[in-house]
Design a protein around this motif. Structure first.
Motif, mmCIF file in Angstrom:
data_model
loop_
_atom_site.group_PDB
_atom_site.id
_atom_site.type_symbol
_atom_site.label_atom_id
_atom_site.label_comp_id
_atom_site.label_asym_id
_atom_site.label_seq_id
_atom_site.Cartn_x
_atom_site.Cartn_y
_atom_site.Cartn_z
ATOM 1 N N TYR A 170 76.674 -27.437 3.424
ATOM 2 C CA TYR A 170 75.768 -27.408 2.274
ATOM 3 C C TYR A 170 74.486 -28.160 2.608
ATOM 4 N N ILE A 171 73.350 -27.541 2.316
ATOM 5 C CA ILE A 171 72.039 -28.150 2.561
ATOM 6 C C ILE A 171 71.322 -28.302 1.230
ATOM 7 N N LYS A 172 71.040 -29.536 0.876
ATOM 8 C CA LYS A 172 70.278 -29.810 -0.347
ATOM 9 C C LYS A 172 68.795 -29.732 -0.008
ATOM 10 N N GLN A 173 68.043 -28.997 -0.823
ATOM 11 C CA GLN A 173 66.598 -28.891 -0.610
ATOM 12 C C GLN A 173 65.925 -30.194 -1.053
ATOM 13 N N PRO A 174 64.943 -30.690 -0.289
ATOM 14 C CA PRO A 174 64.243 -31.912 -0.689
ATOM 15 C C PRO A 174 63.484 -31.734 -2.005
ATOM 16 N N GLN A 175 62.987 -30.528 -2.228
ATOM 17 C CA GLN A 175 62.298 -30.160 -3.470
ATOM 18 C C GLN A 175 62.761 -28.765 -3.865
ATOM 19 N N PRO A 176 62.851 -28.462 -5.165
ATOM 20 C CA PRO A 176 63.212 -27.096 -5.559
ATOM 21 C C PRO A 176 62.236 -26.086 -4.958
ATOM 22 N N LYS A 177 62.782 -24.962 -4.476
ATOM 23 C CA LYS A 177 61.976 -23.922 -3.838
ATOM 24 C C LYS A 177 62.013 -22.642 -4.662
ATOM 25 N N ASP A 178 60.835 -22.055 -4.872
ATOM 26 C CA ASP A 178 60.788 -20.751 -5.519
ATOM 27 C C ASP A 178 61.384 -19.712 -4.576
ATOM 28 N N LEU A 179 62.095 -18.754 -5.140
ATOM 29 C CA LEU A 179 62.657 -17.667 -4.343
ATOM 30 C C LEU A 179 61.628 -16.551 -4.210
ATOM 31 N N GLY A 195 65.421 -21.127 -11.936
ATOM 32 C CA GLY A 195 65.663 -20.106 -10.929
ATOM 33 C C GLY A 195 65.179 -20.489 -9.543
ATOM 34 N N GLN A 196 64.963 -21.777 -9.316
ATOM 35 C CA GLN A 196 64.528 -22.261 -8.007
ATOM 36 C C GLN A 196 65.733 -22.743 -7.209
ATOM 37 N N GLU A 197 65.656 -22.557 -5.898
ATOM 38 C CA GLU A 197 66.736 -22.998 -5.028
ATOM 39 C C GLU A 197 66.717 -24.512 -4.877
ATOM 40 N N VAL A 198 67.863 -25.140 -5.139
ATOM 41 C CA VAL A 198 67.990 -26.584 -4.928
ATOM 42 C C VAL A 198 68.965 -26.898 -3.796
ATOM 43 N N GLY A 199 69.696 -25.872 -3.341
ATOM 44 C CA GLY A 199 70.617 -26.055 -2.227
ATOM 45 C C GLY A 199 71.171 -24.723 -1.773
ATOM 46 N N ARG A 200 71.767 -24.737 -0.571
ATOM 47 C CA ARG A 200 72.356 -23.509 -0.034
ATOM 48 C C ARG A 200 73.474 -23.820 0.930
ATOM 49 N N LEU A 201 74.332 -22.834 1.093
ATOM 50 C CA LEU A 201 75.414 -22.951 2.062
ATOM 51 C C LEU A 201 75.632 -21.582 2.684
ATOM 52 N N LEU A 202 75.582 -21.536 4.009
ATOM 53 C CA LEU A 202 75.845 -20.311 4.737
ATOM 54 C C LEU A 202 77.298 -20.329 5.184
ATOM 55 N N GLY A 203 78.033 -19.281 4.829
ATOM 56 C CA GLY A 203 79.442 -19.193 5.181
ATOM 57 C C GLY A 203 80.318 -19.418 3.961
ATOM 58 N N PRO A 204 81.615 -19.196 4.114
ATOM 59 C CA PRO A 204 82.537 -19.387 2.992
ATOM 60 C C PRO A 204 82.735 -20.875 2.709
ATOM 61 N N ALA A 205 82.996 -21.191 1.457
ATOM 62 C CA ALA A 205 83.152 -22.596 1.076
ATOM 63 C C ALA A 205 84.191 -22.745 -0.030
ATOM 64 N N PRO A 206 84.730 -23.947 -0.166
ATOM 65 C CA PRO A 206 85.707 -24.217 -1.229
ATOM 66 C C PRO A 206 84.982 -24.542 -2.541
ATOM 67 N N TRP A 207 84.439 -23.522 -3.182
ATOM 68 C CA TRP A 207 83.584 -23.737 -4.345
ATOM 69 C C TRP A 207 84.314 -24.322 -5.544
ATOM 70 N N ALA A 208 85.612 -24.261 -5.596
ATOM 71 C CA ALA A 208 86.354 -24.853 -6.714
ATOM 72 C C ALA A 208 86.809 -26.271 -6.398
ATOM 73 N N SER A 209 86.377 -26.815 -5.259
ATOM 74 C CA SER A 209 86.782 -28.168 -4.868
ATOM 75 C C SER A 209 86.032 -29.221 -5.675
ATOM 76 N N ASP A 210 86.566 -30.428 -5.683
ATOM 77 C CA ASP A 210 85.910 -31.534 -6.390
ATOM 78 C C ASP A 210 84.533 -31.810 -5.802
ATOM 79 N N GLU A 211 84.404 -31.697 -4.483
ATOM 80 C CA GLU A 211 83.118 -31.947 -3.834
ATOM 81 C C GLU A 211 82.061 -30.935 -4.300
ATOM 82 N N ALA A 212 82.422 -29.661 -4.354
ATOM 83 C CA ALA A 212 81.489 -28.623 -4.808
ATOM 84 C C ALA A 212 81.135 -28.832 -6.278
ATOM 85 N N LYS A 213 82.133 -29.155 -7.083
ATOM 86 C CA LYS A 213 81.878 -29.379 -8.511
ATOM 87 C C LYS A 213 80.938 -30.557 -8.730
#
Length: 192
Positions: A45-54, A164-182
């Motif tokens: 997971y990569i957090k954007q330093p600033q929100p980015k317009d898509l 609707g701005q990007e604040v983070g991204r993750l390439l690949g599958p992830a455990p989106w229901a995990s406590d860390e993701a939440k």
């Protein structure tokens, strides 16, 4: 003389093949130790330093009506780009459905954007088949979104703020229901 060299080379090649066959137990295949199941992780997971317009991209809803990224404004959105033929995409789909069930509501939603060229219905059928039909689905029938979000492959999941701005991204599958993701998602919801 060249004929003798060719014959000798062919015999050596035949001996090598026969030796490999014998070494593998005459089965024609090598038995490998079982590979451990790959564990899903939020490490990418990569957090954007600033929100980015898509960059703009087109998509359609269930009725075939065109939509754009403004359709994703108003709630914090986890936008997952995927396709039915993508094995890692399929692997994380139950996680996304569980996340929507547990956190979806007035402040948050999981949105699936299918990059599948088979169209909306094939993607909707797949979501129903895997028990993930609680997710909002759009289809990118021209397969332009992947390029617009500058992602090298599928799945890619973007966390979008209420604008609707990007604040983070993750390439690949992830455990989106995990406590860390939440926790990551809750932090995005708590930003007003």
């Amino acid at each position: 003389m060249n004929s003798n060299k060719t014959t000798i080379a062919a015999l050596l090649a035949l001996l090598v093949v026969a030796g490999i066959y014998w070494f593998m137990g005459g089965q024609g295949k090598v038995k490998m130790a079982p590979v451990a199941e790959e564990k899903l992780s939020m490490a990418a997971y990569i957090k954007q330093p600033q929100p980015k317009d898509l960059a703009p991209f087109a998509m359609v809803d269930a009725s075939g009506a065109p939509k754009d990224i403004s359709a994703l404004k108003g709630k914090v959105t986890l936008l997952n780009l995927w396709a039915t033929w993508c094995a890692p995409c399929r692997k994380e789909m139950p996680e996304l459905a569980k996340l929507q069930k547990e956190m979806g509501g007035p402040d948050f939603q999981v949105v699936e954007l299918s990059e599948d060229l088979k169209g909306y219905q094939a993607s909707a059928d797949f979501l129903k088949q895997v028990g993930a039909d609680n997710l909002t689905l759009y289809a990118d029938q021209k397969a332009t979104a992947l390029d617009a979000v500058k992602a090298p492959g599928l799945p890619v999941t973007l966390l979008l703020n209420r604008e609707g701005q990007e604040v983070g991204r993750l390439l690949g599958p992830a455990p989106w229901a995990s406590d860390e993701a939440k926790a990551i998602i809750k932090a995005a919801i708590d930003v007003h």
